[in-house]
Design an enzyme around this catalytic site. Structure first.
Site, mmCIF file in Angstrom:
data_model
loop_
_atom_site.group_PDB
_atom_site.id
_atom_site.type_symbol
_atom_site.label_atom_id
_atom_site.label_comp_id
_atom_site.label_asym_id
_atom_site.label_seq_id
_atom_site.Cartn_x
_atom_site.Cartn_y
_atom_site.Cartn_z
ATOM 1 C CD GLU A 174 -1.316 9.668 -4.496
ATOM 2 O OE1 GLU A 174 -2.401 9.604 -3.889
ATOM 3 O OE2 GLU A 174 -0.448 8.780 -4.437
ATOM 4 C CG ASP A 215 -4.493 4.931 -5.520
ATOM 5 O OD1 ASP A 215 -5.323 5.686 -4.991
ATOM 6 O OD2 ASP A 215 -3.315 4.824 -5.131
ATOM 7 C CD GLU A 224 -1.613 1.734 -0.338
ATOM 8 O OE1 GLU A 224 -1.717 2.697 0.436
ATOM 9 O OE2 GLU A 224 -1.603 1.845 -1.575
HETATM 10 O O1 GCW Z 1 -3.174 6.655 -3.484
HETATM 11 C C1 GCW Z 1 -2.643 5.955 -2.442
HETATM 12 C C2 GCW Z 1 -1.676 6.900 -1.868
HETATM 13 C C3 GCW Z 1 -1.383 6.649 -0.420
HETATM 14 C C4 GCW Z 1 -2.714 6.562 0.324
HETATM 15 C C5 GCW Z 1 -3.532 5.429 -0.265
HETATM 16 C C6 GCW Z 1 -4.912 5.299 0.371
HETATM 17 C C7 GCW Z 1 -3.208 7.230 2.567
HETATM 18 O O2 GCW Z 1 -0.510 6.869 -2.644
HETATM 19 O O3 GCW Z 1 -0.599 7.714 0.030
HETATM 20 O O4 GCW Z 1 -2.512 6.378 1.710
HETATM 21 O O5 GCW Z 1 -3.755 5.674 -1.626
HETATM 22 O O6 GCW Z 1 -5.868 5.760 -0.232
HETATM 23 O O7 GCW Z 1 -5.021 4.728 1.430
#
Ligand code: GCW
Length: 611
Positions: free
Chosen positions: A347, A319, A240
């Site tokens: 989340e 995720d 990311e």
């Molecule tokens: O789930 C995603 C989140 C990001 C997060 C990423 C991760 C810290 O939306 O906010 O970043 O995973 O786990 O690195």
């Protein structure tokens, strides 16, 4: 001073600063027995011959005796108080944790915000500086230690802000914080930026460049001189938009080992996250399947990581969705130390507004991943500066139960939840456990994304329904609902993802007849007319789950209103329940309408679906 005691209501005062662990254990024991008002007396003693974190509890008439290793003595005190508060028999024999590292990762930013935080601002950062109320940190440390959590990573894995240099300018503050947590057996850790040397005039972050390695060695020497028991570094690289070794054509083993070697002389651990995938995917590309990514990247590197590297793998291949199969990477890397990562921050699971107790998730994951396959556990924190630390007072149950499973992965959700509720709300523990906490995950799944449907959430903030929210995005997260079918074929005939599992699991998942319903659309693309094991069609099951999920929230709300919860928890829980009710109805109507419009198949029971 008293702040918020969560599941330790019998510990009414915040312990003084600066005690050694043994003194702290004695202080907590004295204070706890008084708070419990049980007429018992207690003694605790360190036995240098016991493993550091182990303890033993004994009772001789009206006297309780705690014997433990250097930190175990404190764990023993909490275990004793807990057993007494719950009226349980003392555990027999020596108790010790299954995993040596039981970690909490905080995604706290220097400006005081928390990425994916739902319980207020950071407890230790504000306005680009380290700022904290020591009493609140002592109380947090106590909560963590009371369930055996022993590593705390303070800052976000997205180390965005160059001012956030915990291991440089703020080292004195880090040292102060370490001293505060140390008596509780909690070691600190920090997230570092793979390209951090580039902030210091080094033109590259190539892990094989000697200038880079030398910079990290020097840093490590300074840091560990100040904080000899720092646990280590946590790194999110090539993920990311974070920098990483790929920029220089190096592997993740080369990247991780360079850092690991810099900190090895001090016993430091390098925790390297395996959350690597292409977040710039073209949605038209149906050959790239995001869940394949971690395995494809890391399994070929098995055996190449240094001994002090821990590869941290999320529980599922996507995720932290409401339902995912376990990550096959966890099952396949026998020659690498692994940490299993959960996300307590809700989340995708209700954002600490909707009730979502994770103990059943922990159980399910450990049922598929034999505990000895991983060497450590980690979880993204769910606490912040809110008066009750967790936003929703019931979200505390997730930190509590994570601690229980990290200590003993054979834990049972029912017992864990009953213990949390029994300690926190003794007057209504049973109803709360059975009618609300234990079913909460299944209910959430029903009204949001049943059957392994993922990513129907609103983009960015991830709360509330948006069935097409991620369909034409670059994150590699699609369900491809059409007029006739929904789901992704991840069998050999499709993306091939299922082949990453050991043969028996693969066979179970690849056949829609044996694939568990809750993962059906994760592994298969099926027509709405597909007849499920219970005789219902797929489309009817989607409707039924959404109606049933929302109805179950209504019932849950009725029960919640009858519970004699203390204030302010009652008001907080009731106010959040109103939002959960609205959210559940929204999900039900949006998702049902979405599928009705596509499929044209009416609900068999004639319930209201909007045109
Ligand atoms: O789930 C995603 C989140 C990001 C997060 C990423 C991760 C810290 O939306 O906010 O970043 O995973 O786990 O690195």
């Amino acid at each position: 001073m008293k702040t918020y005691t969560a599941w330790l209501p019998f510990l009414k005062e915040v312990p003084p600063r600066g005690l050694e662990t043994a003194e702290l254990a004695a202080w907590e024991l004295e204070q706890g027995l008084r708070g419990l008002d049980c007429g018992l007396s207690g003694r605790c003693a360190v036995d240098g011959t016991m493993p550091e974190e182990a303890y033993r509890l004994e009772r001789d008439g009206e006297t309780c005796l705690v014997t433990g290793g250097r930190i175990g003595v404190l764990y023993g005190v909490y275990a004793l108080l807990r057993a007494l508060a719950l009226g349980q028999a003392l555990p027999e024999g020596v108790q010790r944790p299954f995993y040596p590292a039981r970690m909490i990762n905080c995604w706290d930013n220097a400006d005081g915000s928390i990425e994916r935080g739902y319980a207020g601002r950071s407890l230790w950062f504000e306005g680009g500086a380290v700022r904290y109320d020591p009493d609140r940190l002592l109380e947090l440390a106590r909560l963590m230690a009371s369930v055996g959590l022993n590593v705390l990573c303070l800052n976000n894995v997205n180390v965005r802000d160059p001012a956030e240099r915990l291991i440089e300018d703020w080292l004195p503050k880090l040292r102060e914080l370490a001293a505060l947590f140390r008596p509780f057996g909690i070691r600190l850790m920090v997230s570092v930026d793979f390209a951090q040397p580039m902030l210091h005039g080094i033109p590259t972050a190539d892990p094989l460049d000697e200038r880079v390695a030398a910079w990290w060695r020097e840093r490590a020497r300074d840091i560990w001189t100040q904080i000899p028991d720092l646990y280590g570094f946590l790194v999110k690289a090539d993920s990311e938009h974070r920098p990483g070794p790929f920029t220089y054509g190096r592997s993740h083993a080369e990247g991780a080992n360079m850092l690991a070697r810099a900190i090895a002389p001090y016993g430091g651990k390098l925790v390297w996250r395996a959350f690597v995938y292409n977040c710039l995917q073209d949605w038209r590309d149906q050959t790239t399947d995001r869940p394949c990514a971690a395995y494809d990247t890391y399994v070929p590197l098995d055996g190449q990581f240094d001994a002090n590297v821990i590869l941290q793998v999320k529980n599922g291949p996507f995720d932290f969705q409401v339902r995912e199969p376990v990550s096959p990477t966890l099952l396949k890397m026998a020659h690498t130390s692994l940490a299993l990562e959960f996300q307590l921050a809700q989340e995708y699971t209700g954002q600490q507004i909707d009730i979502y107790a994770m103990a059943p998730l922990f159980r399910e994951v450990f049922d598929e991943v034999p505990p000895e396959k991983v060497q450590a556990v980690a979880a993204v924190s769910n606490f912040g500066r809110d008066g009750n630390y967790f936003g929703h007072p019931f979200a505390a149950a997730n930190l509590f139960s994570f601690g229980c499973f990290a200590w003993d992965p054979a834990s049972e959700p029912g017992e864990t939840m009953a213990a949390w509720a029994g300690l926190t709300y003794p007057s209504c523990a049973r109803t709360l456990t059975e009618e609300i906490l234990l079913p909460s995950r299944e209910i959430y799944e029903q009204y949001t994304a049943p059957l392994g449907l993922c990513w129907m959430v609103n983009p960015n903030h991830h709360y509330g329904p948006n069935p097409m929210g991620y369909e034409f995005q670059s994150w590699g997260t699609y369900h491809r609902a059409s007029r006739d079918a929904v789901g992704i074929d991840r069998t050999g005939a499709g993306t091939g993802y299922a082949a990453q599992y050991p043969p028996a699991m693969r066979a179970r998942y690849e056949n829609p007849e044996t694939c568990p319903d809750r993962l059906l659309l994760f592994f298969h693309r099926l027509p709405y007319s597909f007849v499920m094991r219970d005789g219902r069609t797929l489309i009817q099951r989607i409707y039924d789950d959404h109606f049933e999920g929302a109805e179950r929230v209504e019932k849950m709300a009725e029960i919640l209103r009858t519970l004699p919860l203390p204030q302010p928890d009652r008001d907080t829980a009731l106010a959040r329940m109103e939002k959960q009710l609205a959210n559940a109805r929204e999900w039900r109507d949006v998702v049902n309408t979405f599928f009705w419009r596509f499929s044209g198949v009416p609900d068999a029971h004639g319930r209201k679906i909007y045109d």
